[in-house]
Write a protein that holds these residues in place. Sequence first.
Motif, PDB file in Angstrom:
ATOM      1  N   LYS A  62     -15.041  76.141   1.934  1.00  0.00           N
ATOM      2  CA  LYS A  62     -14.170  74.636   1.605  1.00  0.00           C
ATOM      3  C   LYS A  62     -12.634  75.159   1.633  1.00  0.00           C
ATOM      4  O   LYS A  62     -11.653  73.736   1.944  1.00  0.00           O
ATOM      5  CB  LYS A  62     -14.772  74.208   0.413  1.00  0.00           C
ATOM      6  CG  LYS A  62     -14.540  72.756  -0.130  1.00  0.00           C
ATOM      7  CD  LYS A  62     -14.966  72.577  -1.433  1.00  0.00           C
ATOM      8  CE  LYS A  62     -14.401  70.946  -1.698  1.00  0.00           C
ATOM      9  NZ  LYS A  62     -15.051  70.459  -3.207  1.00  0.00           N
ATOM     10  N   ALA A  63     -12.049  75.399   1.307  1.00  0.00           N
ATOM     11  CA  ALA A  63     -10.796  76.085   1.563  1.00  0.00           C
ATOM     12  C   ALA A  63     -10.512  75.441   2.805  1.00  0.00           C
ATOM     13  O   ALA A  63      -9.732  75.394   3.322  1.00  0.00           O
ATOM     14  CB  ALA A  63     -10.405  76.849   0.563  1.00  0.00           C
ATOM     15  N   ARG A  64     -10.942  76.486   4.056  1.00  0.00           N
ATOM     16  CA  ARG A  64     -10.925  76.322   4.984  1.00  0.00           C
ATOM     17  C   ARG A  64     -10.984  75.273   5.499  1.00  0.00           C
ATOM     18  O   ARG A  64     -10.183  75.306   5.976  1.00  0.00           O
ATOM     19  CB  ARG A  64     -11.779  77.733   5.587  1.00  0.00           C
ATOM     20  CG  ARG A  64     -11.223  78.558   6.386  1.00  0.00           C
ATOM     21  CD  ARG A  64     -11.682  79.352   7.398  1.00  0.00           C
ATOM     22  NE  ARG A  64     -11.662  81.222   6.568  1.00  0.00           N
ATOM     23  CZ  ARG A  64     -13.540  81.703   5.878  1.00  0.00           C
ATOM     24  NH1 ARG A  64     -14.267  81.247   5.941  1.00  0.00           N
ATOM     25  NH2 ARG A  64     -12.927  82.446   4.866  1.00  0.00           N
ATOM     26  N   GLU A  65     -12.075  75.171   5.604  1.00  0.00           N
ATOM     27  CA  GLU A  65     -12.049  73.759   5.602  1.00  0.00           C
ATOM     28  C   GLU A  65     -10.972  72.686   5.335  1.00  0.00           C
ATOM     29  O   GLU A  65     -10.598  71.880   6.709  1.00  0.00           O
ATOM     30  CB  GLU A  65     -13.817  73.138   5.180  1.00  0.00           C
ATOM     31  CG  GLU A  65     -14.399  73.985   6.029  1.00  0.00           C
ATOM     32  CD  GLU A  65     -15.945  73.569   5.714  1.00  0.00           C
ATOM     33  OE1 GLU A  65     -16.229  72.681   4.513  1.00  0.00           O
ATOM     34  OE2 GLU A  65     -16.919  73.958   6.206  1.00  0.00           O
ATOM     35  N   GLU A  66     -10.212  72.637   4.282  1.00  0.00           N
ATOM     36  CA  GLU A  66      -9.809  71.706   4.088  1.00  0.00           C
ATOM     37  C   GLU A  66      -8.220  71.833   4.795  1.00  0.00           C
ATOM     38  O   GLU A  66      -7.637  70.920   5.408  1.00  0.00           O
ATOM     39  CB  GLU A  66      -9.637  71.964   2.599  1.00  0.00           C
ATOM     40  CG  GLU A  66     -10.612  70.965   1.723  1.00  0.00           C
ATOM     41  CD  GLU A  66     -10.751  71.721   0.420  1.00  0.00           C
ATOM     42  OE1 GLU A  66      -9.404  71.821   0.154  1.00  0.00           O
ATOM     43  OE2 GLU A  66     -11.391  70.834  -0.267  1.00  0.00           O
ATOM     44  N   VAL A  68      -7.907  73.135   7.860  1.00  0.00           N
ATOM     45  CA  VAL A  68      -7.618  72.493   9.020  1.00  0.00           C
ATOM     46  C   VAL A  68      -7.948  71.337   8.811  1.00  0.00           C
ATOM     47  O   VAL A  68      -6.499  70.943   9.615  1.00  0.00           O
ATOM     48  CB  VAL A  68      -9.265  73.418   9.362  1.00  0.00           C
ATOM     49  CG1 VAL A  68      -9.886  72.643  11.013  1.00  0.00           C
ATOM     50  CG2 VAL A  68      -9.357  74.616   9.787  1.00  0.00           C
ATOM     51  N   GLU A  69      -8.680  70.786   7.998  1.00  0.00           N
ATOM     52  CA  GLU A  69      -7.875  68.964   8.239  1.00  0.00           C
ATOM     53  C   GLU A  69      -6.210  68.723   7.636  1.00  0.00           C
ATOM     54  O   GLU A  69      -6.331  68.100   8.786  1.00  0.00           O
ATOM     55  CB  GLU A  69      -9.023  68.640   7.284  1.00  0.00           C
ATOM     56  CG  GLU A  69      -8.867  66.716   6.630  1.00  0.00           C
ATOM     57  CD  GLU A  69      -9.003  66.271   8.139  1.00  0.00           C
ATOM     58  OE1 GLU A  69      -8.486  65.241   8.220  1.00  0.00           O
ATOM     59  OE2 GLU A  69     -10.001  66.829   8.496  1.00  0.00           O
ATOM     60  N   LEU A  70      -5.875  69.347   6.700  1.00  0.00           N
ATOM     61  CA  LEU A  70      -4.816  69.900   6.490  1.00  0.00           C
ATOM     62  C   LEU A  70      -3.477  69.627   7.666  1.00  0.00           C
ATOM     63  O   LEU A  70      -2.711  69.147   7.457  1.00  0.00           O
ATOM     64  CB  LEU A  70      -4.057  70.167   5.384  1.00  0.00           C
ATOM     65  CG  LEU A  70      -4.777  69.687   4.042  1.00  0.00           C
ATOM     66  CD1 LEU A  70      -4.689  70.366   3.089  1.00  0.00           C
ATOM     67  CD2 LEU A  70      -4.200  68.647   3.940  1.00  0.00           C
ATOM     68  N   ALA A  71      -4.338  70.623   8.397  1.00  0.00           N
ATOM     69  CA  ALA A  71      -3.558  71.434   9.683  1.00  0.00           C
ATOM     70  C   ALA A  71      -3.154  69.842  10.499  1.00  0.00           C
ATOM     71  O   ALA A  71      -2.249  69.333  11.325  1.00  0.00           O
ATOM     72  CB  ALA A  71      -3.727  72.427   9.955  1.00  0.00           C
ATOM     73  N   ARG A  72      -4.171  69.541  10.892  1.00  0.00           N
ATOM     74  CA  ARG A  72      -4.785  68.122  12.033  1.00  0.00           C
ATOM     75  C   ARG A  72      -3.923  67.361  11.646  1.00  0.00           C
ATOM     76  O   ARG A  72      -3.013  66.549  12.047  1.00  0.00           O
ATOM     77  CB  ARG A  72      -6.054  68.320  12.055  1.00  0.00           C
ATOM     78  CG  ARG A  72      -6.704  66.993  13.372  1.00  0.00           C
ATOM     79  CD  ARG A  72      -7.807  66.329  13.045  1.00  0.00           C
ATOM     80  NE  ARG A  72      -8.088  65.556  11.548  1.00  0.00           N
ATOM     81  CZ  ARG A  72      -7.271  64.653  11.506  1.00  0.00           C
ATOM     82  NH1 ARG A  72      -7.117  64.163  12.324  1.00  0.00           N
ATOM     83  NH2 ARG A  72      -7.997  64.062  10.114  1.00  0.00           N
ATOM     84  N   ARG A  73      -3.499  66.511  10.222  1.00  0.00           N
ATOM     85  CA  ARG A  73      -3.161  65.505   9.682  1.00  0.00           C
ATOM     86  C   ARG A  73      -1.715  65.712   9.720  1.00  0.00           C
ATOM     87  O   ARG A  73      -1.253  65.030  10.271  1.00  0.00           O
ATOM     88  CB  ARG A  73      -3.628  65.420   8.269  1.00  0.00           C
ATOM     89  CG  ARG A  73      -4.655  64.380   8.353  1.00  0.00           C
ATOM     90  CD  ARG A  73      -5.186  64.882   6.396  1.00  0.00           C
ATOM     91  NE  ARG A  73      -4.286  63.461   5.879  1.00  0.00           N
ATOM     92  CZ  ARG A  73      -3.975  63.870   4.572  1.00  0.00           C
ATOM     93  NH1 ARG A  73      -4.887  63.801   3.479  1.00  0.00           N
ATOM     94  NH2 ARG A  73      -3.329  62.484   3.732  1.00  0.00           N
ATOM     95  N   ILE A  74      -1.213  67.167   9.674  1.00  0.00           N
ATOM     96  CA  ILE A  74       0.530  66.898   9.772  1.00  0.00           C
ATOM     97  C   ILE A  74       1.015  67.253  10.724  1.00  0.00           C
ATOM     98  O   ILE A  74       1.393  66.796  11.196  1.00  0.00           O
ATOM     99  CB  ILE A  74       0.591  69.133   9.168  1.00  0.00           C
ATOM    100  CG1 ILE A  74       0.408  69.032   7.725  1.00  0.00           C
ATOM    101  CG2 ILE A  74       2.324  69.437   9.763  1.00  0.00           C
ATOM    102  CD1 ILE A  74       0.811  70.037   7.191  1.00  0.00           C
TER     103      ILE A  74
END
Length: 100
Positions: A62-66, A68-74
């Motif tokens: 779950k942390a890894r998926e989060e 990836v999502e945060l990196a995409r948003r950044i």
Amino acid sequence: MTDGTNRILDEFARMVTDAAGAAQGVRREFENLFRSQTERLLHSMDLVQREDFEAVREMAIKAREENVELARRIEALEARLAAREAAGTAEKPAGGRSRK
């Protein structure tokens, strides 16, 4: 003579039965000793239970998926910021000073 032979066979059967019972008792003792030694060894190795491992594994996924999502948003925010900065430099007056 048959009484003597029957007595000998009865005694022999009783000895075999006692030996079998003793062997089962030794087997149970050995199993208990082996189990306790194995548990002691596993405990001293500081191993993790399967349920705990699975829970931490799920948390890591779950942390890894989060991440990836945060990196995409950044990346999206940085792209928007770069676009605004590019638009801002294109609109600067000829004097080189920007208004704030």
